[in-house]
Each structure stands twice: as structure tokens, then as C-alpha cells.
Design an enzyme around this catalytic site. Sequence first.
Site, PDB file in Angstrom:
ATOM      1  N   SER A  39      -6.786   7.904   4.424  1.00 34.17           N
ATOM      2  CA  SER A  39      -7.897   8.305   5.290  1.00 34.17           C
ATOM      3  C   SER A  39      -9.223   7.608   4.958  1.00 34.17           C
ATOM      4  O   SER A  39     -10.294   8.223   5.034  1.00 34.17           O
ATOM      5  CB  SER A  39      -8.060   9.832   5.273  1.00 34.17           C
ATOM      6  OG  SER A  39      -6.857  10.447   5.687  1.00 34.17           O
ATOM      7  N   GLU A  85       5.636   6.312   3.231  1.00 34.71           N
ATOM      8  CA  GLU A  85       6.348   6.450   4.504  1.00 34.71           C
ATOM      9  C   GLU A  85       7.734   5.807   4.419  1.00 34.71           C
ATOM     10  O   GLU A  85       8.631   6.167   5.171  1.00 34.71           O
ATOM     11  CB  GLU A  85       5.504   5.856   5.648  1.00 34.71           C
ATOM     12  CG  GLU A  85       4.312   6.758   5.950  1.00 34.71           C
ATOM     13  CD  GLU A  85       3.156   6.080   6.670  1.00 34.71           C
ATOM     14  OE1 GLU A  85       3.300   4.931   7.109  1.00 34.71           O
ATOM     15  OE2 GLU A  85       2.094   6.717   6.772  1.00 34.71           O
ATOM     16  N   GLU A  88      -2.026   6.167  -3.428  1.00 33.68           N
ATOM     17  CA  GLU A  88      -2.161   6.803  -2.114  1.00 33.68           C
ATOM     18  C   GLU A  88      -1.577   8.205  -2.178  1.00 33.68           C
ATOM     19  O   GLU A  88      -0.358   8.388  -1.977  1.00 33.68           O
ATOM     20  CB  GLU A  88      -1.384   6.014  -1.056  1.00 33.68           C
ATOM     21  CG  GLU A  88      -1.949   4.670  -0.727  1.00 33.68           C
ATOM     22  CD  GLU A  88      -1.538   4.232   0.679  1.00 33.68           C
ATOM     23  OE1 GLU A  88      -2.435   4.015   1.510  1.00 33.68           O
ATOM     24  OE2 GLU A  88      -0.338   4.124   0.943  1.00 33.68           O
ATOM     25  N   GLY A 133      -2.985   9.394   6.282  1.00 30.52           N
ATOM     26  CA  GLY A 133      -2.810   9.667   7.711  1.00 30.52           C
ATOM     27  C   GLY A 133      -3.223  11.073   8.113  1.00 30.52           C
ATOM     28  O   GLY A 133      -2.889  11.532   9.204  1.00 30.52           O
ATOM     29  N   GLY A 145      -5.087   2.406   6.811  1.00 31.20           N
ATOM     30  CA  GLY A 145      -4.106   2.529   7.877  1.00 31.20           C
ATOM     31  C   GLY A 145      -4.789   2.674   9.229  1.00 31.20           C
ATOM     32  O   GLY A 145      -5.234   1.693   9.836  1.00 31.20           O
ATOM     33  N   GLY A 146      -4.916   3.905   9.687  1.00 30.93           N
ATOM     34  CA  GLY A 146      -5.444   4.196  11.027  1.00 30.93           C
ATOM     35  C   GLY A 146      -6.735   3.453  11.370  1.00 30.93           C
ATOM     36  O   GLY A 146      -6.884   2.924  12.480  1.00 30.93           O
ATOM     37  N   HIS A 190       5.769   2.219  -0.195  1.00 30.46           N
ATOM     38  CA  HIS A 190       4.846   3.086   0.551  1.00 30.46           C
ATOM     39  C   HIS A 190       5.505   4.453   0.775  1.00 30.46           C
ATOM     40  O   HIS A 190       6.721   4.537   0.984  1.00 30.46           O
ATOM     41  CB  HIS A 190       4.504   2.431   1.897  1.00 30.46           C
ATOM     42  CG  HIS A 190       3.377   3.114   2.611  1.00 30.46           C
ATOM     43  ND1 HIS A 190       3.540   4.317   3.258  1.00 30.46           N
ATOM     44  CD2 HIS A 190       2.069   2.785   2.748  1.00 30.46           C
ATOM     45  CE1 HIS A 190       2.368   4.690   3.777  1.00 30.46           C
ATOM     46  NE2 HIS A 190       1.463   3.780   3.474  1.00 30.46           N
ATOM     47  N   ASN A 221      -3.257  -2.021   6.712  1.00 30.21           N
ATOM     48  CA  ASN A 221      -1.835  -1.691   6.876  1.00 30.21           C
ATOM     49  C   ASN A 221      -1.642  -1.202   8.311  1.00 30.21           C
ATOM     50  O   ASN A 221      -1.937  -0.053   8.620  1.00 30.21           O
ATOM     51  CB  ASN A 221      -1.444  -0.608   5.861  1.00 30.21           C
ATOM     52  CG  ASN A 221      -0.003  -0.157   6.044  1.00 30.21           C
ATOM     53  OD1 ASN A 221       0.776  -0.802   6.751  1.00 30.21           O
ATOM     54  ND2 ASN A 221       0.353   0.953   5.402  1.00 30.21           N
ATOM     55  N   TRP A 222      -1.156  -2.104   9.144  1.00 34.00           N
ATOM     56  CA  TRP A 222      -1.027  -1.763  10.574  1.00 34.00           C
ATOM     57  C   TRP A 222       0.161  -0.847  10.849  1.00 34.00           C
ATOM     58  O   TRP A 222       0.323  -0.363  11.960  1.00 34.00           O
ATOM     59  CB  TRP A 222      -0.901  -3.043  11.398  1.00 34.00           C
ATOM     60  CG  TRP A 222      -2.190  -3.790  11.567  1.00 34.00           C
ATOM     61  CD1 TRP A 222      -3.443  -3.386  11.179  1.00 34.00           C
ATOM     62  CD2 TRP A 222      -2.367  -5.078  12.201  1.00 34.00           C
ATOM     63  NE1 TRP A 222      -4.367  -4.331  11.516  1.00 34.00           N
ATOM     64  CE2 TRP A 222      -3.742  -5.381  12.143  1.00 34.00           C
ATOM     65  CE3 TRP A 222      -1.494  -5.996  12.785  1.00 34.00           C
ATOM     66  CZ2 TRP A 222      -4.269  -6.563  12.669  1.00 34.00           C
ATOM     67  CZ3 TRP A 222      -2.008  -7.170  13.308  1.00 34.00           C
ATOM     68  CH2 TRP A 222      -3.382  -7.453  13.258  1.00 34.00           C
ATOM     69  N   LYS A 223       1.025  -0.667   9.863  1.00 33.20           N
ATOM     70  CA  LYS A 223       2.223   0.175  10.042  1.00 33.20           C
ATOM     71  C   LYS A 223       3.004  -0.289  11.277  1.00 33.20           C
ATOM     72  O   LYS A 223       3.047  -1.487  11.546  1.00 33.20           O
ATOM     73  CB  LYS A 223       1.827   1.655  10.110  1.00 33.20           C
ATOM     74  CG  LYS A 223       0.913   2.055   8.939  1.00 33.20           C
ATOM     75  CD  LYS A 223       0.750   3.535   8.779  1.00 33.20           C
ATOM     76  CE  LYS A 223      -0.147   3.826   7.586  1.00 33.20           C
ATOM     77  NZ  LYS A 223      -0.255   5.240   7.296  1.00 33.20           N
TER      78      LYS A 223
HETATM   79  P1  PGA Z   1      -4.417   6.005   6.538  1.00 31.94           P
HETATM   80  O1  PGA Z   1      -3.117   5.270   5.962  1.00 31.94           O
HETATM   81  O2  PGA Z   1      -5.600   5.124   6.255  1.00 31.94           O
HETATM   82  O3  PGA Z   1      -4.156   6.127   8.014  1.00 31.94           O
HETATM   83  O4  PGA Z   1      -4.518   7.310   5.840  1.00 31.94           O
HETATM   84  C1  PGA Z   1      -3.169   4.562   4.746  1.00 31.94           C
HETATM   85  C2  PGA Z   1      -1.796   4.066   4.402  1.00 31.94           C
HETATM   86  O5  PGA Z   1      -0.805   4.745   4.676  1.00 31.94           O
HETATM   87  O6  PGA Z   1      -1.661   2.968   3.824  1.00 31.94           O
END
Ligand code: PGA
Length: 247
Positions: free
Chosen positions: A208, A96, A163, A169, A229-230, A94, A9-11
Site C-alpha cells: 500500500s 500472491e 511485504e 493490496g 503495486g496498485g 511474492h 509491480n504491475w501484477k
Molecule cells: P500494493 O502491492 O502496493 O498494491 O499493496 C504491493 C505488492 O504486492 O508488491
Amino acid sequence: MRKKIIAANWKMNMSASQAEFLLAALVPKISNTSAECLILPPFTSLYAVKKLLAGTGIALGAQNMHYMDNGPFTGEISPLMLKEAGVEYVLLGHSERRALGESGEMINLKVKSAVNHGIKPIICLGEPQEVRESGTELEFISNQLDEELGGICLCSEMLIAYEPIWATGTGCPADSADAQRCASFIRSYLAMKDSQCAQEIRILYGGSINSSNIASFLSQSDIDGALVGGASLNESFERIARYDEEF
Ligand code: PGA
């Protein structure tokens, strides 16, 4: 047997040119993994990424979509547009996006629309810190599932991503045994709707994830994949995608 899936997930990262640069290095390294790999770029990078993934077996997904096919929805992207861009999966609900005001009702409409258009929804859910502290996370998860899946017949191609918001994050992942407890709860919830589909639907953990902790999550019996994500934004994603190999 549920095939493992690892989704990047590159956001709101990776312009088309940045995506091309990263994938030129990464694709050869992750195109023959035992797990299915999936890249979720921002909308403007979908076409560039699609070209680079052609013939590699790596899947393409989007991070969101509107539930209507077209119309006066400034700034939105429709399922038809995603289909034409070659999208196979779409992330829905999601945390976010919920933080920006997306309601359970809207997510439910999006899930219905994705299913109707043959796009596989990755339905996200997970509790915030205060719910976790009060010990009511399973009730919270169950309410989110009620909202997201209301009026929807399960199908084996849907995915659920657990999640927890406090782990997303933050660099503080859930404990893998605890994530398993929640994933198992989600599977029993699904089984009450459709016991056959519940066995086939893949449940992902996200929050994470990195190359050191991925294996412990994917060794859990009800965790069939990871939403990353990250740690998906650079070449070290290879280590996550190849979590079951020696380096
Ligand atoms: P993260 O994000 O790996 O940076 O915690 C995961 C996500 O929001 O899908």
C-alpha cells in the site's frame, strides 16, 4: 551508499498495448530520477516494455520464473527466456504466488537459479495478519529467510522485499517505523551470513505504498526502496518515483 530503488509491480495488469500507452506518458517523467526505477510487467508485455525502456536508464524485471532452464513445465517461463527478453531483475516468492502454492523450497531453487544466470532476485517475504497479531513476526521472517536463502551465498546484487501480507493490496500500509524495525531485523539476519553483503543488499518495503507515504518509508535507515503495486498502474506513479522532489 545504497542507491534507492522504486519498483513497479504491475501484477496481472497491462497488456502490451496498455503498457505502451502508459509508458509513452510515464517514461519521460521518470527517466531521470535520483532513485533507480524498475518496471515489472507481465511476461507477455516484456518485449514491448523493453523497447520503450531502451536507453532510459529504467530497469526491466519479471514477476516470476521457473528454476529450470527448459523442459516439460507447461505454462512456465525459464531464466534463459528472461535473459533473452532483457530482464535484469526477477521478483521471487511474492505472497500472491505463495498463496497459489509456491513453497519456500521452490523459492530457494528459484533464487539459486536466478543468481546462477546473473538475474538479480528480489526475494519477497512478510507475515500474514494472524502472525502479526500473535507478535511473532520476527520469528516468521527469520524462518522465511532460512528457507529462501538456505545454501545460498549472499551477493550484493540480491534484493529483499519486506511485504507484510496484511498491508499488501489492502490500502493499509505498515507504520514506517515498524517497517524499519523489520528491515533492520532482516539486515542483522543477513549480517550473520555475510557482514559486508548485508551492508550492500538493498531492502525494499512493499504494501500500500502511495505518493503520500513513500517518503516516510524511504527516510528509514534500512529501507532502500519500495515495491509498488496498485499505485504503479497510472501516471501518478511519477509522484512516487520522484518522491524526493517538490510538486
Ligand atoms: P500494493 O502491492 O502496493 O498494491 O499493496 C504491493 C505488492 O504486492 O508488491
